[in-house]
Design a protein around this motif. Structure first.
Motif, short mmCIF file in Angstrom:
data_model
loop_
_atom_site.label_atom_id
_atom_site.label_comp_id
_atom_site.label_asym_id
_atom_site.label_seq_id
_atom_site.Cartn_x
_atom_site.Cartn_y
_atom_site.Cartn_z
N GLU A 14 2.06 2.16 -3.46
CA GLU A 14 1.07 2.91 -4.24
C GLU A 14 0.98 4.36 -3.76
O GLU A 14 0.78 5.28 -4.56
N PHE A 15 1.17 4.54 -2.45
CA PHE A 15 1.11 5.89 -1.91
C PHE A 15 2.24 6.77 -2.44
O PHE A 15 2.06 7.97 -2.67
N GLN A 53 0.82 -1.21 0.00
CA GLN A 53 0.00 0.00 0.00
C GLN A 53 0.86 1.26 0.00
O GLN A 53 0.52 2.26 -0.65
N LEU A 113 -5.26 1.24 4.24
CA LEU A 113 -3.91 1.33 4.78
C LEU A 113 -3.88 2.17 6.05
O LEU A 113 -3.30 1.77 7.07
N THR A 127 -2.98 13.38 -0.53
CA THR A 127 -2.94 12.77 -1.87
C THR A 127 -4.18 13.13 -2.67
O THR A 127 -4.18 13.02 -3.90
N LYS A 140 -8.33 8.59 0.28
CA LYS A 140 -8.05 7.60 -0.74
C LYS A 140 -7.58 6.28 -0.15
O LYS A 140 -8.13 5.21 -0.43
N TYR A 141 -6.55 6.30 0.68
CA TYR A 141 -5.95 5.07 1.21
C TYR A 141 -6.53 4.76 2.59
O TYR A 141 -5.81 4.68 3.59
#
Length: 366
Positions: free
Chosen positions: A90-91, A87, A233, A262, A229-230
């Motif tokens: 991707e961040f 994760q 995580l 983000t 978004k995450y």
């Protein structure tokens, strides 16, 4: 024939306090050695039911059964770390967006300060530049300590599984050693103490994992509703860091606020994230901890807070994590030794009934 010595109350209290101070001093001096041993002891107690299943019921040799238990536990931890690293990868792809939103957020703060406190943007930047220079100097001086901390962490990650493996193998050996320390007529009391310690530690660690899952789900759900978004995580990171008393949730909040950039740099999103963390912590502290944690270890909040503070001062984050199970072990031992029973009651979470002094009247002779 052994003869018991009766000591006055003040002498007993002095001996108990001196003994506790000696144990605390030894722990502070040898914390780098003792802390990994205690962590491995907790993990060994947690893995003991699995070890018993493999060794006794499935008749797998002790060494192989202990190795399988340690490997299963390591695989569980590694799986969580791999998921987090995936994760995080991707961040990092959104780092340019984060940088852009950070700049926009800083501009909003500059405008807010300028409008409300009448400090020009140039003066604000000048002050921040001075602070940044000082922090760079301090950070350069602390690079060596950071490297030492990382090396100690890697050493602990290597040696704790070894200690856990050895605890599982020599479990009966340690129990026999304790049995040789006490008289045969007290063996039943020793057996009861050991079984209660095993149950208490197992319940505490399982409760911590259960609490971590609930906090992760609640935080992730709240962040999803807000629009972060995450959220998966960040919910998992919040649940894991919540295991560290006091400072863990603060670190998780900073990470969440940073990750929220983000998507957008609007202050409303940051305020919403702060409210999500606040609501989750209120639920955790007022519902989850009393029902899940305190009901298992049965230690009152006053003793828990003092223990966590002392553990943090003695051994940092590891000491804070070890404080509650060590207090639970001490409480079990105190409650089953007659001379120490009042101290066990003091540590407990009992709600006493209204206490009245019963005075016996003494008749005076006329």
């Amino acid at each position: 024939m052994t003869r018991s010595i009766t000591l006055p109350l003040y002498a007993k209290i002095c001996f108990i306090l001196v003994t506790l101070l000696c144990f605390g001093f030894i722990f502070c001096i040898g914390k780098d050695i003792i802390t990994p041993v205690l962590m491995a002891f907790l993990f060994a107690v947690l893995l003991l039911p699995v070890f018993t299943l493999l060794n006794v019921k499935l008749r797998i040799p002790r060494h192989i059964a202990a190795g399988m238990c340690v490997l299963l536990f390591a695989a569980f931890v590694i799986g969580i770390l791999v998921f987090i690293s995936y994760q995080v990868k991707e961040f990092t792809n959104d780092f340019d967006t984060v940088k852009k939103n950070i700049n926009a957020f800083i501009v909003e703060i500059h405008k807010f300060v300028n409008e409300n406190f009448h400090i020009s943007i140039g003066e604000q930047k000048k002050y921040l530049d001075n602070v940044t220079k000082d922090s760079v100097k301090n950070s350069n001086a602390s690079i060596g300590s950071v490297i030492i901390s990382i090396s100690d962490l890697l050493l602990d990650l290597t040696i704790i599984p070894i200690y856990t493996f050895l605890f599982l193998i020599y479990k009966d050996h340690f129990v026999l050693f304790l049995a040789k320390l006490v008289h045969k007529e007290n063996h039943h009391r020793l057996k009861n103490i050991l079984s209660q310690i095993k149950v208490s530690i197992n319940n505490y660690i399982v409760s911590l994992l259960f609490e971590m899952i609930i906090v992760s789900v609640l935080t992730g759900l709240g962040l999803y509703i807000v629009g972060v978004k995450y959220f998966i995580l960040l919910g998992l990171i919040t649940g894991i860091l919540n295991l560290i008393p006091y400072i863990g949730i603060a670190i998780a909040g900073v990470i969440t606020l940073f990750a929220s950039l983000t998507g957008t740099g609007e202050s409303s999103i940051i305020l919403s994230i702060f409210l999500v963390n606040l609501v989750v912590q209120l639920i955790d502290n007022n519902i989850l901890v009393p029902l899940i944690i305190n009901s298992k270890v049965e230690i009152n909040a006053f003793v828990s807070i003092i223990g966590i503070i002392v553990g943090g001062a003695a051994a940092g984050i590891s000491g804070m994590f070890l404080a509650i199970p060590l207090l639970a072990i001490l409480k079990i031992i105190f409650e089953r030794i007659e001379s120490l029973e009042p101290w066990g009651y003091l540590m407990g979470n009992h709600v006493p009934r209204k206490f009245t002094w019963r005075m016996r009247r003494v008749k005076t002779q006329s």
